[in-house]
Design an enzyme around this catalytic site. Structure first.
Site, short mmCIF file in Angstrom:
data_model
loop_
_atom_site.label_atom_id
_atom_site.label_comp_id
_atom_site.label_asym_id
_atom_site.label_seq_id
_atom_site.Cartn_x
_atom_site.Cartn_y
_atom_site.Cartn_z
N HIS A 86 0.99 -1.15 0.11
CA HIS A 86 -0.09 -0.08 0.15
C HIS A 86 0.77 1.24 0.02
O HIS A 86 1.99 1.50 0.61
CB HIS A 86 -1.00 -0.06 1.24
CG HIS A 86 -1.93 1.07 1.20
ND1 HIS A 86 -1.77 2.23 1.66
CD2 HIS A 86 -3.38 0.96 0.81
CE1 HIS A 86 -2.91 2.91 1.44
NE2 HIS A 86 -3.79 2.23 1.05
N GLU B 58 0.85 4.18 1.44
CA GLU B 58 1.10 4.66 2.73
C GLU B 58 2.42 3.91 3.44
O GLU B 58 3.35 4.65 4.02
CB GLU B 58 -0.09 4.62 3.68
CG GLU B 58 -0.04 5.05 4.93
CD GLU B 58 -1.24 4.91 5.92
OE1 GLU B 58 -2.29 4.98 5.36
OE2 GLU B 58 -1.04 4.80 6.99
N THR C 242 -2.89 3.67 8.85
CA THR C 242 -4.29 4.61 9.07
C THR C 242 -5.69 4.16 8.81
O THR C 242 -6.53 4.49 9.49
CB THR C 242 -4.10 6.18 8.49
OG1 THR C 242 -4.13 5.89 7.26
CG2 THR C 242 -3.12 6.87 9.10
N SER D 113 -9.67 0.88 -2.87
CA SER D 113 -9.39 1.97 -1.41
C SER D 113 -9.69 0.91 -0.23
O SER D 113 -10.27 0.03 0.12
CB SER D 113 -10.71 2.73 -1.25
OG SER D 113 -11.09 3.05 0.01
N ASN E 216 -9.53 1.40 2.93
CA ASN E 216 -10.56 1.70 4.04
C ASN E 216 -11.96 1.43 3.76
O ASN E 216 -12.60 0.65 4.58
CB ASN E 216 -10.65 3.21 4.67
CG ASN E 216 -11.10 4.12 3.48
OD1 ASN E 216 -12.40 4.12 3.75
ND2 ASN E 216 -10.37 4.70 2.82
N SER F 298 -12.83 8.05 0.95
CA SER F 298 -12.64 8.92 -0.40
C SER F 298 -13.74 8.71 -1.42
O SER F 298 -13.55 9.22 -2.77
CB SER F 298 -11.28 8.13 -1.06
OG SER F 298 -11.35 7.04 -1.19
#
Lengths: 285, 285
Positions: free
Chosen positions: A129, A131, A167, A223, A225, A267
């Site tokens: 990922h 991040e 996160t 995505s 999340n 998002s």
């Protein structure tokens, strides 16, 4: 006769999170004020519909710095930027719009702090990922990235372990992993770096999932999340569909007496959510 | 015909732990070398049989410093000593034999460190257990002592929380509580202060309990670590008896085909364990 109709229940936390809102606004402003071409180094957020919006505004999305001419403007991703990439941007004398989410920046700072203070750093996250890639780059890859319980078994005993998370990870799994990691060390220092928006959405979707027959979770297919929200619903045993837009909905998923829950990732723009709701209402007016 | 007989299985970890062994040796040496009367300020360890041994050697056990004449020798408990009591001992010019377990000393040091560094200190322990009383005294009572999940609910959100445990608590509960505490803070710094002997005994008794029909857990009725061992067995659904000595055993608890597991606390002397095993063998020879 009783009026039987399809019921729609919305998750209490919907729409852009703080970080996404900020990133999108920064990007919009950059486009308005820039004279020359504006480039995006990878998708600013993991939502194809938002990306499409920017493409229409003339932004060019590229996967490598080599494709960006000198002195252009480059928008970097909300997921963070590696120091090495930042250096290259500065060398190329590009004008940079850094849209890194402030919560991701904090993860990077905590990772550096734990590393400097002699903790064996363990990160709950997806290795590939963006991040996590940016966090690992900040600390020269000096961390163990885990994504499941079985990976904890492989960690050898350490004097002190620092534990942080991507996160957008599942807060319940982070808690369970924390408790397992205690077996591996005398001191476990945990920073809960899962952002508040993620936690709130996960708690809110958990409450909703147990009240409905069908869950629609709206958000980019990449995505993280959004994927997690769908996962939480599935774990509750409720029939769950992760969709990007109204066009992926199928009439046969629903029935007139159904209770349908709707949730969305951090998002997912409001207009995409509204289109899904409108379509449902059209079908079951 | 098959030879059917009662089977005895011993837990892999039995006998005095490191700290108890050290305390008892220090006390024995003090008695041998002292010229005058030797006093004990509370029971050195929570085992009445060991205490009886010291009483026979002429040691006087008192519950208050006032009962000790000046210039005598005083043996303090393995569970630790409060700085305030230590001051009084020094003022009275008593000769002190401090038998505090080194692992308890470490808990006190960590409590002081976390307190000084601005952590809200949470301790998993029994408020009235002498170990916790001594730890609280070191930090001027500046901590929240919890003994159950419901008490976590009452803790308000804090910027950073330090979490430690009484050395003899249940490691599985400590792990579960740690994971719950994560809901209350951004940073959770856990020091696993449950001593190795406690953890080893708990893991070993858990393995044993699932293999037997009856568990005998031998140790002082006030011994926190023995109580925990019995609790772990009971949670496995096995018939469990917490006894101090062979005299509390009842013939009707057993039957010839039974598998009997035996475990003991960290302060249970070998001779007490051996007497229990001998009695069982006498009954079912």
């Amino acid at each position: 006769m009783e009026n039987i109709e399809l019921k729609i229940l919305l998750s209490k936390k919907m729409g852009f999170c703080f970080g996404v809102k900020k990133s999108v606004e920064l990007a919009k402003k950059a486009i308005e004020t820039s004279n020359g071409k504006v480039y995006m180094l990878g998708p600013i957020i993991n939502n194809p519909q938002v990306l499409e919006y920017f493409l229409k505004k003339g932004v060019r999305v590229v996967d490598s710095l080599h494709k960006i001419p000198e002195k252009s403007t480059v928008i970097t991703r909300a997921h963070g930027i590696s120091p090495s990439v930042l250096n290259q941007i500065l060398k190329k004398r590009l004008s940079i719009i850094d849209t890194t989410c402030p919560y991701v920046k904090k993860v990077q700072e905590i990772a550096v702090y734990l590393n400097k203070n002699g903790y064996c750093l363990v990160i709950f996250g997806d290795k590939i990922h963006p991040e996590i890639v940016s966090v690992l780059d900040v600390i020269d890859n000096n961390a163990i990235v885990i994504d499941s319980f079985s990976e904890i078994e492989k960690i050898s005993k350490r004097k002190k372990i620092g534990f942080i998370s991507q996160t957008t990870k599942n807060i319940y799994n982070f808690q369970k992993l924390s408790s397992s990691l205690l077996d591996k060390t005398e001191e476990l220092r945990i920073f809960n770096t899962i952002c508040k928006a993620t936690t709130e959405r996960q708690k809110s979707v958990l409450k909703l999932a147990i009240q409905v027959d069908i869950m629609l979770v709206i958000g980019g297919s990449k995505s993280a999340n959004t994927f997690r929200l769908a996962e939480i619903c599935k774990n509750q045993g409720v029939k769950t569909y992760h969709i990007e837009t109204k066009d992926q909905m199928k009439y046969e998923w629903f029935h007139p007496e159904a209770k349908v829950g709707i949730a969305s990732g951090a998002s997912t723009p409001d207009w995409v959510i509204n289109e899904v709701i409108t379509r449902l209402k059209e079908w079951y007016a």
